[in-house]
Motif scaffolding. Structure first.
Motif, PDB file in Angstrom:
ATOM      1  N   VAL A 264       1.358 -14.816   5.369  1.00 25.29           N
ATOM      2  CA  VAL A 264      -0.552 -15.305   4.655  1.00 25.29           C
ATOM      3  C   VAL A 264       0.076 -16.054   3.601  1.00 25.29           C
ATOM      4  CG1 VAL A 264      -2.188 -13.602   5.286  1.00 25.29           C
ATOM      5  CG2 VAL A 264      -0.625 -12.965   2.590  1.00 25.29           C
ATOM      6  N   ARG A 265      -0.437 -17.571   3.664  1.00 29.20           N
ATOM      7  CA  ARG A 265       0.188 -18.703   2.176  1.00 29.20           C
ATOM      8  C   ARG A 265      -1.073 -18.892   1.835  1.00 29.20           C
ATOM      9  NH1 ARG A 265      -0.592 -24.283   1.913  1.00 29.20           N
ATOM     10  NH2 ARG A 265       0.493 -25.493   1.408  1.00 29.20           N
ATOM     11  N   VAL A 266      -0.513 -18.125   0.616  1.00 32.35           N
ATOM     12  CA  VAL A 266      -2.225 -17.814  -1.022  1.00 32.35           C
ATOM     13  C   VAL A 266      -1.446 -18.795  -1.639  1.00 32.35           C
ATOM     14  CG1 VAL A 266      -2.435 -16.013   0.450  1.00 32.35           C
ATOM     15  CG2 VAL A 266      -0.979 -16.121  -1.044  1.00 32.35           C
ATOM     16  N   HIS A 267      -2.730 -19.176  -2.712  1.00 33.62           N
ATOM     17  CA  HIS A 267      -2.256 -19.113  -4.252  1.00 33.62           C
ATOM     18  C   HIS A 267      -1.626 -18.436  -4.984  1.00 33.62           C
ATOM     19  CE1 HIS A 267      -4.595 -22.707  -1.586  1.00 33.62           C
ATOM     20  NE2 HIS A 267      -3.312 -23.391  -2.704  1.00 33.62           N
ATOM     21  N   ASP A 268      -3.397 -17.117  -5.032  1.00 38.73           N
ATOM     22  CA  ASP A 268      -3.311 -16.028  -5.525  1.00 38.73           C
ATOM     23  C   ASP A 268      -2.099 -14.624  -5.578  1.00 38.73           C
ATOM     24  OD1 ASP A 268      -6.513 -17.455  -4.980  1.00 38.73           O
ATOM     25  OD2 ASP A 268      -5.362 -16.965  -7.288  1.00 38.73           O
ATOM     26  N   VAL A 269      -0.717 -15.143  -5.735  1.00 43.21           N
ATOM     27  CA  VAL A 269      -0.249 -13.869  -4.541  1.00 43.21           C
ATOM     28  C   VAL A 269      -0.969 -12.471  -5.180  1.00 43.21           C
ATOM     29  CG1 VAL A 269       2.662 -13.430  -5.192  1.00 43.21           C
ATOM     30  CG2 VAL A 269       1.784 -15.965  -4.302  1.00 43.21           C
ATOM     31  N   ALA A 270      -0.890 -12.271  -6.701  1.00 48.10           N
ATOM     32  CA  ALA A 270      -0.728 -11.105  -7.242  1.00 48.10           C
ATOM     33  C   ALA A 270      -1.829 -10.565  -6.947  1.00 48.10           C
ATOM     34  CB  ALA A 270      -0.737 -11.381  -8.613  1.00 48.10           C
ATOM     35  N   ALA A 271      -3.353 -11.469  -6.789  1.00 50.16           N
ATOM     36  CA  ALA A 271      -4.227 -10.596  -6.279  1.00 50.16           C
ATOM     37  C   ALA A 271      -4.293  -9.955  -4.756  1.00 50.16           C
ATOM     38  CB  ALA A 271      -5.132 -11.221  -6.275  1.00 50.16           C
ATOM     39  N   THR A 272      -3.391 -11.173  -3.949  1.00 48.95           N
ATOM     40  CA  THR A 272      -2.661 -10.974  -2.596  1.00 48.95           C
ATOM     41  C   THR A 272      -2.010  -9.966  -2.504  1.00 48.95           C
ATOM     42  OG1 THR A 272      -3.024 -13.119  -1.899  1.00 48.95           O
ATOM     43  CG2 THR A 272      -2.194 -11.726  -0.148  1.00 48.95           C
ATOM     44  N   VAL A 273      -1.504 -10.002  -3.287  1.00 42.30           N
ATOM     45  CA  VAL A 273      -0.363  -8.356  -3.221  1.00 42.30           C
ATOM     46  C   VAL A 273      -0.932  -7.584  -3.639  1.00 42.30           C
ATOM     47  CG1 VAL A 273       1.933  -7.123  -4.160  1.00 42.30           C
ATOM     48  CG2 VAL A 273       1.813  -9.626  -3.415  1.00 42.30           C
ATOM     49  N   ASP A 274      -1.416  -6.578  -4.268  1.00 41.84           N
ATOM     50  CA  ASP A 274      -2.360  -5.420  -3.878  1.00 41.84           C
ATOM     51  C   ASP A 274      -3.499  -6.103  -3.061  1.00 41.84           C
ATOM     52  OD1 ASP A 274      -3.141  -6.088  -8.408  1.00 41.84           O
ATOM     53  OD2 ASP A 274      -1.319  -5.841  -7.036  1.00 41.84           O
ATOM     54  N   ALA A 275      -4.313  -6.552  -2.479  1.00 39.63           N
ATOM     55  CA  ALA A 275      -4.835  -6.453  -2.250  1.00 39.63           C
ATOM     56  C   ALA A 275      -4.435  -5.798  -0.652  1.00 39.63           C
ATOM     57  CB  ALA A 275      -6.105  -7.494  -1.294  1.00 39.63           C
ATOM     58  N   LEU A 276      -3.203  -6.481  -0.335  1.00 35.37           N
ATOM     59  CA  LEU A 276      -2.272  -5.363   0.658  1.00 35.37           C
ATOM     60  C   LEU A 276      -1.674  -4.191   0.508  1.00 35.37           C
ATOM     61  CD1 LEU A 276      -0.711  -8.495   2.089  1.00 35.37           C
ATOM     62  CD2 LEU A 276      -1.700  -8.012   3.317  1.00 35.37           C
ATOM     63  N   LYS A 277      -1.794  -3.609  -0.904  1.00 36.14           N
ATOM     64  CA  LYS A 277      -0.961  -2.683  -1.355  1.00 36.14           C
ATOM     65  C   LYS A 277      -1.911  -1.886  -0.575  1.00 36.14           C
ATOM     66  CE  LYS A 277       2.602  -3.527  -4.261  1.00 36.14           C
ATOM     67  NZ  LYS A 277       2.184  -3.739  -5.800  1.00 36.14           N
ATOM     68  N   VAL A 278      -3.397  -2.259  -0.919  1.00 35.48           N
ATOM     69  CA  VAL A 278      -5.216  -1.132  -0.925  1.00 35.48           C
ATOM     70  C   VAL A 278      -4.673  -0.965   0.849  1.00 35.48           C
ATOM     71  CG1 VAL A 278      -7.396  -0.771  -1.225  1.00 35.48           C
ATOM     72  CG2 VAL A 278      -5.578  -1.315  -2.633  1.00 35.48           C
ATOM     73  N   TRP A 279      -5.242  -2.342   1.293  1.00 34.28           N
ATOM     74  CA  TRP A 279      -5.268  -2.100   3.003  1.00 34.28           C
ATOM     75  C   TRP A 279      -4.498  -1.291   3.191  1.00 34.28           C
ATOM     76  CZ3 TRP A 279      -2.738  -3.986   6.918  1.00 34.28           C
ATOM     77  CH2 TRP A 279      -3.240  -4.404   8.225  1.00 34.28           C
ATOM     78  N   ALA A 280      -2.895  -1.709   3.747  1.00 39.10           N
ATOM     79  CA  ALA A 280      -1.915  -0.842   4.207  1.00 39.10           C
ATOM     80  C   ALA A 280      -1.895   0.768   3.676  1.00 39.10           C
ATOM     81  CB  ALA A 280       0.136  -1.297   2.874  1.00 39.10           C
TER      82      ALA A 280
END
Ligand SMILES: Nc1nc2ncc(COP(=O)(O)OP(=O)(O)O)nc2c(=O)[nH]1
Length: 279
Positions: free
Chosen positions: A254-270
């Motif tokens: 996933v190509r993103v600008h908001d890395v920290a938020a994306t990492v958190d979202a993916l942790k919860v999703w996983a």
């Protein structure tokens, strides 16, 4: 070799890879001008690595609709100092360019991936891709940034994007590129209306079934703005929702600008998606 490190990672990691965007441009749609100096871009690259980026995508030419073209010399002037500095961060680098000369120079520097929004369609970029040892992101774009959003039309957007991506991947493999070096990207927002983008999002499982890792970029794009009514600076939540929808349908990078938020979202999703381990 960074490319082997990246390919190994995307083949083995159980979670999607987060690609942080480093736009060394004065006019990128989402953050143009914020990281235009080499030091500002390198500071941002280091921050994205600290936030959890697995890969950095460094670009020196905006691809937003209507963006003016940038000369080869100017693009090299912009990206080389950042690539050379970012290599020291220890993370695989991708370079977002449509120019063969830029591809050749950064390949020599040892970057992991060449990211061509025009899908290596041109003989010179195709040759540069084949001759490099880099991983290759083949993206679909209808037309060119200067005109692509004027009136994008498809008889069947998913079939046409699928056909182009598969054609390019097979051509690269026929020219000697190992299959595992290739990832595919439907190119959200690149010559697509909102309806086209949503059709592609729904159709990601079919693109994933082609057997190449899927890279997607929806971050802060106009499709998010159209759905939320929000300006670029307020599109993080919408971007995360679209990113998770894409991951649920097979996106692996996933190509993103908001890395920290994306990492958190993916942790919860996983945690929700993976069988609960009970620990
Ligand atoms: N593979 C890939 N590369 C891309 N490069 C640029 C942009 C546009 O986003 P951004 O870089 O933030 O804007 P700009 O092109 O104006 O710099 N989107 C993609 C994408 O979706 N996929």
């Amino acid at each position: 070799m960074q490319a082997q490190q990246l390919i190994q990672t995307w083949q083995t990691l159980s979670r999607p890879l987060v690609m942080g965007v480093v736009n060394v441009t004065p006019d990128s749609f989402s953050d143009g001008g914020q990281f235009f100096s080499p030091q500002a871009a390198l500071d941002h690259a280091a921050k994205l690595v600290g936030d959890g980026a697995d890969i950095l995508d460094i670009g020196g030419e905006s691809s937003r609709p209507g963006a003016p073209a940038v000369s080869e010399a100017e693009e090299l002037r912009r990206v080389l100092p950042v690539v050379e500095g970012a290599l020291k961060l220890g993370k695989p680098l991708s370079v977002d360019t449509t120019k063969a000369a830029v591809m050749r120079v950064v390949s020599e520097l040892g970057v992991a991936m060449l990211n061509d929004i025009s899908g290596f369609q041109h003989p010179d970029t195709f040759a540069a891709a084949v001759e490099s040892q880099c991983a290759l992101c083949v993206m679909h774009m209808q037309g060119a940034p200067q005109t692509m959003q004027a009136d994008p039309r498809y008889s069947d957007v998913l079939a046409e994007v699928e056909g182009f991506l598969l054609q390019q991947a097979q051509a690269l493999e026929a020219a000697g590129v190992a299959r595992e070096r290739i990832c595919l990207d439907p190119g959200f927002g690149f010559g697509k209306t909102l309806a086209h983008n949503l059709d592609l999002l729904h159709g990601l499982p079919r693109l994933a079934a082609l057997g190449y890792p899927l890279l997607i970029g929806v971050s802060r794009k106009s499709m998010i703005g159209q759905l939320t009514g929000k300006p670029v600076a307020q599109r993080e939540a919408g971007s995360l929702a679209a990113m998770l929808a894409a991951v649920a349908r097979g996106a692996r990078i996933v190509r993103v600008h908001d890395v920290a938020a994306t990492v958190d979202a993916l942790k919860v999703w996983a945690a929700i998606e993976e069988p609960f381990s009970g620990t």
